[in-house]
Design a protein around this motif. Structure first.
Motif: not given
Length: 459
Positions: A39, A41, A82, A86, A127-131, A133
Motif C-alpha cells: 500500500t 500513499q 496522492e 492509498d 511514501s507509505r503509512s507508518w513507514k 519514506d
C-alpha cells in the motif's frame, strides 16, 4: 519481511559528459521492485537547483556563522498520485517514466567549494503509512552556457608596465605582454608573449601563474579562497639586456568553468605575469581569463574569421585607378579607404555644394559650334574660349543654344552679373565689332551678340 526489494532511478544522458544546461529536457525512469503487494500513499520525483554557502568566523572572542541560500528552480511530478485511501501496488517490477524541462533562465554551473556549493539534483520519494519514506537521489552535472558577449572573449589582450628600481640597484624595467585571447575551454592552451627590457643593474626572473579566485557572499560578508592552478618559470634576465619570451600554459581538462551569474558564489580566474626582481618589489600584470564549457569553444573559433577589415567593410581592397577623396563620412578606420563600400559612401558624402555642369556645356567649350561663313556669330581665327570659374551660389546660366539668340527683351530675365562676368572683357575680340553698337551690351553678348549689331567687321 520487507516489502521493497529495490527502489532505483536512472536518467538519460544527452552527451558524452552527461551534462545538462539551460533549456535541456531530462528524461528517465524510476523502478520499484516489490516482494509483495504494498500500500503506497504517493510516489513522486522532483528536480531542483540550489546554491548554499556557510562558514564560521571567530571575532570578538565569539564564533559568528554566516550562511545564505539561493533556489533557482524546483519541478515536481507525481508518478503515483496522492490518494486518501492509498494505492495498492501489486508484487513485481514497476517502471515509471518521467520528463522535466529545465528552465531557460541563466543559472550557474555545478560547483563544490570549501564554504559553499551549487547543486542540481533529482530526488524520487516513496511514501507509505507508518513507514519511513524511501528516497533515492542523483546529482545532475549542470554546465551553464550563459556567457554574454562571447565574441569579445576571443580578442587578444595587451598590457604594458614599467617601474624604476632603487635602493639596492638602479635603473628601469619595462614589460610588454600580449595574451592571445580571454576565453578558453578546458584543455586549451594560453599563449603569452612577453617583451622585457631590463635597463637596471638587477637580475630578474619572469614567472606566469593561472589563479582561481572563489568568493562566498552571505549577510554582507565575504569569504575568499584563492589557489594557483598552474604556473611556469623562465630563465633569468641579466642586467642591461632585452628579451622576448613565449610561454604556453594549458588549462586542465577537469577545470571548473567561470561562474559569474550567482549571487552568493563567484568563481573567476586571472593570469598573473610578473618579474621576480632581486631586492625589489615585483613588476606585475594581471589579465582576466574566462573558462568556458567545451560546447561553446567551437562556436567561438568560428566567430573569429573576421579578417583584417572592420565589420562594416564587406569587400577587400579596391582595384580602382581613381584616388580616394580626402575625407570620408563613413567609419574611421585604417582600412576604410580600401573597401569598395567605403569608396561609395565617400563619394556620396563628397558631392559638391553646387549643381554639376551639364555635359553639353562642357562639350561646347571644348568644341565650339561651327558657324557658316559670313555669319554674324563668326569669331576671329585666334579666338579661344576658356572654361568658366567655379560655379556661383546661384544656378549657372543655361548652355549656349544652337539657334539664333532670343529677342533682346528676353535677356532681361537673366541677372546683370551672370556666371561668366569674370571672362576677359574684350582683349581677344575685335574692338570695331563692339564699337558699332549704340549702347554697350551686357557681358552675355560676348558669346551671343545682339542682332542689331553691325557685323561688317566680323567677316
Amino acid at each position: 519481511m520487507p516489502s521493497i526489494k529495490s527502489f532505483t532511478m536512472t536518467y538519460d544522458a544527452l552527451n558524452e559528459d552527461g551534462t545538462f544546461s539551460e533549456g535541456d529536457i531530462i528524461t528517465g525512469e524510476v523502478t520499484l521492485n516489490l516482494y509483495k503487494a504494498t500500500t503506497v500513499q504517493k510516489l513522486y520525483i522532483k528536480v531542483k537547483g540550489d546554491a548554499d554557502v556557510r562558514w564560521t568566523q571567530r571575532r570578538d572572542d565569539r564564533n559568528h556563522t554566516y550562511s545564505a541560500h539561493k533556489r533557482y528552480f524546483k519541478l515536481k511530478q507525481f508518478l503515483i498520485p496522492e490518494d486518501p485511501n492509498d494505492t495498492v501496488v501489486p508484487q513485481g517490477i514497476h517502471i515509471y517514466k518521467f520528463s522535466f524541462t529545465i528552465p531557460s533562465e541563466s543559472m550557474p554551473s555545478s560547483f563544490t567549494g570549501a564554504h559553499g556549493k551549487i547543486v542540481y539534483k533529482l530526488t524520487a520519494s516513496l511514501s507509505r503509512s507508518w513507514k519511513m519514506d524511501s528516497t533515492v537521489e542523483k546529482n545532475i552535472p549542470f554546465v551553464s552556457k550563459s556567457f554574454p558577449d562571447l565574441l569579445s572573449l576571443m580578442t587578444h589582450q595587451v598590457a604594458s608596465k614599467s617601474k624604476e628600481i632603487g635602493l639596492f640597484s638602479k635603473g628601469r624595467v619595462q614589460m610588454d605582454v600580449t595574451v592571445d585571447k580571454t576565453g578558453y575551454a578546458p584543455g586549451e592552451t594560453v599563449q603569452i608573449l612577453a617583451k622585457i627590457n631590463n635597463s637596471s643593474s638587477s637580475e630578474m626572473t619572469p614567472k606566469f601563474s593561472l589563479i582561481q579566485n572563489v568568493v562566498f557572499h552571505a549577510s554582507n560578508n565575504t569569504k575568499h579562497q584563492s589557489s594557483v592552478i598552474t604556473k611556469a618559470v623562465e630563465n633569468r634576465i641579466r642586467p642591461r639586456t632585452e628579451r622576448s619570451i613565449k610561454c604556453r600554459m594549458m588549462i586542465p581538462h577537469d577545470q571548473i568553468q567561470t561562474i559569474n551569474n550567482c549571487d552568493i558564489i563567484s568563481v573567476k580566474y586571472n593570469l598573473k605575469v610578473y618579474l621576480d626582481i632581486s631586492f625589489a618589489f615585483d613588476l606585475e600584470i594581471n589579465f582576466p581569463v574566462v573558462i568556458l564549457p567545451l560546447g561553446l569553444a567551437p562556436q567561438l573559433q568560428g566567430a573569429t574569421a573576421a579578417g583584417p577589415y572592420p565589420a562594416w567593410a564587406t569587400a577587400g581592397p579596391s582595384t580602382s585607378n581613381f584616388s580616394p577623396p580626402a575625407m570620408s563620412m563613413g567609419p574611421s578606420s585604417p582600412h576604410s579607404r580600401h573597401t569598395s563600400r567605403g569608396y561609395q559612401s565617400m563619394y556620396v558624402a563628397q558631392r559638391p555644394a553646387y549643381p554639376a555642369q551639364p555635359v553639353r556645356m562642357s562639350r561646347d567649350y571644348n568644341h565650339p559650334v561651327p558657324q557658316p561663313a559670313g555669319s554674324p556669330f563668326s569669331m576671329p581665327s585666334n579666338f579661344v574660349l576658356r572654361p568658366p570659374p567655379p560655379a556661383p551660389a546661384f544656378h549657372p546660366t543655361p548652355s549656349a543654344p544652337e539657334i539664333y539668340p532670343p529677342p533682346s527683351s528676353a535677356l532681361n530675365m537673366y541677372p546683370t552679373a551672370p556666371a561668366y562676368n569674370t571672362l576677359p572683357s574684350a582683349p581677344m575680340m575685335n574692338t570695331d565689332f563692339l564699337s558699332q553698337s549704340d549702347e554697350p551690351p551686357p557681358a552675355y553678348s560676348l558669346l551671343f551678340p545682339s542682332s542689331d549689331t553691325d557685323t561688317s567687321d566680323g567677316k
